[in-house]
Design a protein around this motif. Structure first.
Motif, PDB file in Angstrom:
ATOM      1  N   ALA A   1      54.478  16.437  24.527  1.00 44.50           N
ATOM      2  CA  ALA A   1      55.778  16.443  25.207  1.00 44.50           C
ATOM      3  C   ALA A   1      55.979  15.157  25.993  1.00 44.50           C
ATOM      4  O   ALA A   1      57.078  14.582  26.000  1.00 44.50           O
TER       5      ALA A   1
ATOM      6  N   ILE B   1      51.014  16.462  33.566  1.00 46.05           N
ATOM      7  CA  ILE B   1      50.585  17.603  32.755  1.00 46.05           C
ATOM      8  C   ILE B   1      51.382  18.853  33.128  1.00 46.05           C
ATOM      9  O   ILE B   1      51.780  19.645  32.260  1.00 46.05           O
TER      10      ILE B   1
ATOM     11  N   PRO C   1      51.395  19.691  25.914  1.00 46.58           N
ATOM     12  CA  PRO C   1      51.992  18.925  27.027  1.00 46.58           C
ATOM     13  C   PRO C   1      51.861  17.415  26.843  1.00 46.58           C
ATOM     14  O   PRO C   1      52.766  16.665  27.228  1.00 46.58           O
TER      15      PRO C   1
ATOM     16  N   SER D   1      56.743  30.626  32.380  1.00 38.08           N
ATOM     17  CA  SER D   1      56.936  29.609  33.419  1.00 38.08           C
ATOM     18  C   SER D   1      56.730  30.208  34.806  1.00 38.08           C
ATOM     19  O   SER D   1      57.202  31.308  35.096  1.00 38.08           O
TER      20      SER D   1
ATOM     21  N   ALA E   1      47.783  24.814  32.125  1.00 38.21           N
ATOM     22  CA  ALA E   1      47.811  23.434  32.620  1.00 38.21           C
ATOM     23  C   ALA E   1      46.413  22.963  33.001  1.00 38.21           C
ATOM     24  O   ALA E   1      46.027  21.814  32.739  1.00 38.21           O
TER      25      ALA E   1
ATOM     26  N   SER F   1      56.923   8.617  31.587  1.00 43.08           N
ATOM     27  CA  SER F   1      56.234   9.020  30.364  1.00 43.08           C
ATOM     28  C   SER F   1      55.705   7.814  29.601  1.00 43.08           C
ATOM     29  O   SER F   1      54.626   7.867  29.006  1.00 43.08           O
TER      30      SER F   1
ATOM     31  N   GLY G   1      54.772  18.528  31.645  1.00 39.35           N
ATOM     32  CA  GLY G   1      54.616  18.684  30.200  1.00 39.35           C
ATOM     33  C   GLY G   1      54.331  20.112  29.800  1.00 39.35           C
ATOM     34  O   GLY G   1      54.621  20.515  28.666  1.00 39.35           O
ATOM     35  N   THR G   2      53.771  20.899  30.703  1.00 36.83           N
ATOM     36  CA  THR G   2      53.535  22.323  30.434  1.00 36.83           C
ATOM     37  C   THR G   2      54.811  23.139  30.623  1.00 36.83           C
ATOM     38  O   THR G   2      55.112  24.039  29.829  1.00 36.83           O
TER      39      THR G   2
END
Length: 541
Positions: free
Chosen positions: A21, A380, A18, A412, A421, A241, A383-384
């Motif tokens: 990402a 996070i 993550p 998901s 996470a 980000s 990103g996960t």
């Protein structure tokens, strides 16, 4: 390549997914030639320096207060005997179970202009609001006090474990050479506990820089509030980000600077003669001063918030029946337990991997795996969900093409994604505790076991793991308590039919129903205290 080293790199890569990402999302506009967007240019021109300055002030204030309270109380209860010492030894850990945002809600209710404290001041003095001075709780110093009050146990736990494992011979030798107890602390005990102190303050700094609930409620603009505003307010994930990347860079520089400042020094004892430390008796006013010094952070971080919440619960607590309320506690307990067990196992594997096969690449991978603690929980979470969504889409596309049916979402929005996470967010807590414990073990112990014919795994299991069980337990407890309190990642990643105590507190507090939220907040504290008490018993043994 040794299995220990390969597994460490694999774990670091998975946990850092993550974070990668987020970094990739930050770098994509530049790599694709699009350049930074308008939101990023606006942030740089108007808010970037205030974000940096406020974050720096907040981090330094919290680190100073939490570090002083944690290391000072740890030394007093370890090396001194004074009234209430045994009770304070346990009670000083209680604030770790108190969420900082709940503490902020409660103190605002107490100290605001319409709160009980200022109302009492006006009734006693006859003055009206504005005719007297009263400190503003909703300010940067106020937020720093709230965070330090609940974060100092990180420093206390690690430093107390370090003081308990220090060689008594060194302490007694310094006393026979004429050093007073305070000088022995500053010249002998504190330098030997430096890895533990650095690990504790590092955790405090990362938790402070990633906090959102407290700073947002206190209207303090930091990197974290900027990330939330850019991501959820302005709808620009690239700018958010990029701010998150800046935040991770600041944390990485701080950790590298502290590690580099150690040089080649080692902090493990040079002798195996470690009889129990004989506490020094503090008599008269010195003993009561020590009691007051240890009681002050406890009162600010736990007694007043817990007492206020208990009062609000009795006055107008949550109206749900126990049968409808227990699922929140069950979900929180299950998620926290699973995350703590997996997290401390991964931290141990990473720590011993570097210890057995040290290399610059392995150390860098471990540091990178722990950077998730400095990133807000919502970032996070996103990103996960991004890589997990890609995996789900790939598996579903293959199943549709090859098997003729849809698999749906396998990762998901499931508990697997939520626990992942949590691990990304809190693995650094376990790493700091484990590395602090391993740094106090003599390398010769492992070397002796290897020369007697034991392999790496057997040598660790039979020699070093029993000696480091205190550090492992500390890491597990810290991960458990942090998971119990985590809110942003839970809100975004959780399955639709799963609510935790933290979600219940947030939903009620967001509607200004703090009195009803007090019930769930007290349950978070109560459940978080159970492993803390187990840790205290283990530390005493």
């Amino acid at each position: 390549m040794p299995l220990w080293a390969r597994s460490g790199w694999l774990i670091a890569a998975l946990v850092a997914l993550p974070v990668l990402a987020v970094l990739a999302n930050a770098a994509w506009p530049l790599l694709s030639g699009q350049g930074a967007g308008q939101v990023w240019h606006h942030i740089v021109q108007t808010n970037l320096l205030p974000y940096l300055w406020n974050s720096l002030q907040l981090g330094l204030l919290v680190a100073a207060m939490a570090g002083a309270a944690g290391v000072g109380c740890a030394w007093l209860v370890t090396a001194c005997r004074f009234p209430g010492r045994k009770s304070l030894e346990v009670a000083l850990l209680l604030p770790v179970a108190m969420p900082a945002y709940v503490c902020g809600y409660l103190y605002t209710w107490l100290l605001d202009s319409a709160g009980p404290v200022q109302s009492l001041v006006r009734d006693l003095t006859g003055l009206r609001w504005g005719q007297y001075w009263f400190p503003e709780v909703r300010s940067l110093p106020g937020a720093a006090v709230m965070l330090a009050a609940v974060l100092y146990p990180y420093v206390y736990l690690l430093c107390r474990a370090a003081f308990l494992q220090q060689s008594t011979c060194l302490i007694e030798a310094s006393r026979t050479l004429g050093l007073s107890l305070p000088r022995t602390f500053f010249r002998v005990a504190l330098p030997l506990a430096r890895p533990a102190l650095a690990a504790g303050i590092g955790l405090v700094l990362m938790e402070t820089l990633a906090d959102f609930g407290t700073v947002d409620y206190f209207a303090v603009r930091t990197f974290t509030t900027g990330i939330y505003e850019a991501w959820f307010g302005m709808g620009d994930r690239g700018a958010a980000s990029q701010l998150a990347a800046c935040l991770m860079g600041v944390v990485a520089l701080l950790l590298l600077a502290e590690h580099a400042s150690r040089g080649g020094r080692r902090y493990h004892p040079t002798t195996t003669r470690t009889p129990p430390l004989r506490p020094h008796e503090l008599r008269g006013w010195k003993g009561w001063a020590a009691t007051l010094a240890c009681a002050l952070p406890l009162v600010v971080g736990f007694v007043i918030p817990a007492g206020g919440l208990f009062h609000l619960m009795l006055a107008n607590g949550d109206a749900l029946e126990p049968a409808n309320f227990l699922p929140f506690a069950r979900n929180s307990l299950l998620l926290a337990s699973v995350t703590a067990l997996i997290g401390v196992a991964l931290a141990a594997l990473l720590g011993w991997g570097v210890r057995l096969y040290p290399s610059t690449l392995a150390r860098g991978a471990n540091r990178f795996a722990g950077l998730g603690y400095a990133v807000p929980g919502s970032v996070i979470a996103v990103g996960t969900l991004v890589p997990f969504g890609l995996i789900d889409n790939a598996v579903d596309g293959w199943a549709r093409a090859q098997l003729g049916f849809s698999t749906g979402l396998l990762l998901s929005g499931t508990m697997v994604a939520l626990v992942f996470a949590y691990l990304v967010r809190f693995l650094a807590v376990g790493q700091s505790a484990v590395e602090s414990g391993l740094s106090r073990l003599q390398p010769s112990l492992l070397q002796a076991a290897r020369t007697l014919g034991h392999g790496p795994g057997a040598a660790i299991a039979r020699v070093e793991a029993p000696l480091a069980r205190g550090a492992l337990l500390t890491g597990a407890v810290l991960i458990f308590v942090d998971t119990m309190k985590e809110l942003p990642a839970t809100l975004i990643v959780r399955p639709f039919d799963l609510d935790t105590l933290a979600v219940r507190v947030h939903n009620l507090a967001a509607d200004e129903r703090l009195a009803e939220a007090s019930t769930a907040a007290l349950l978070i504290v109560a459940v978080g205290l159970l492993p803390v008490l187990v840790l205290v018993r283990a530390m005493r043994r």
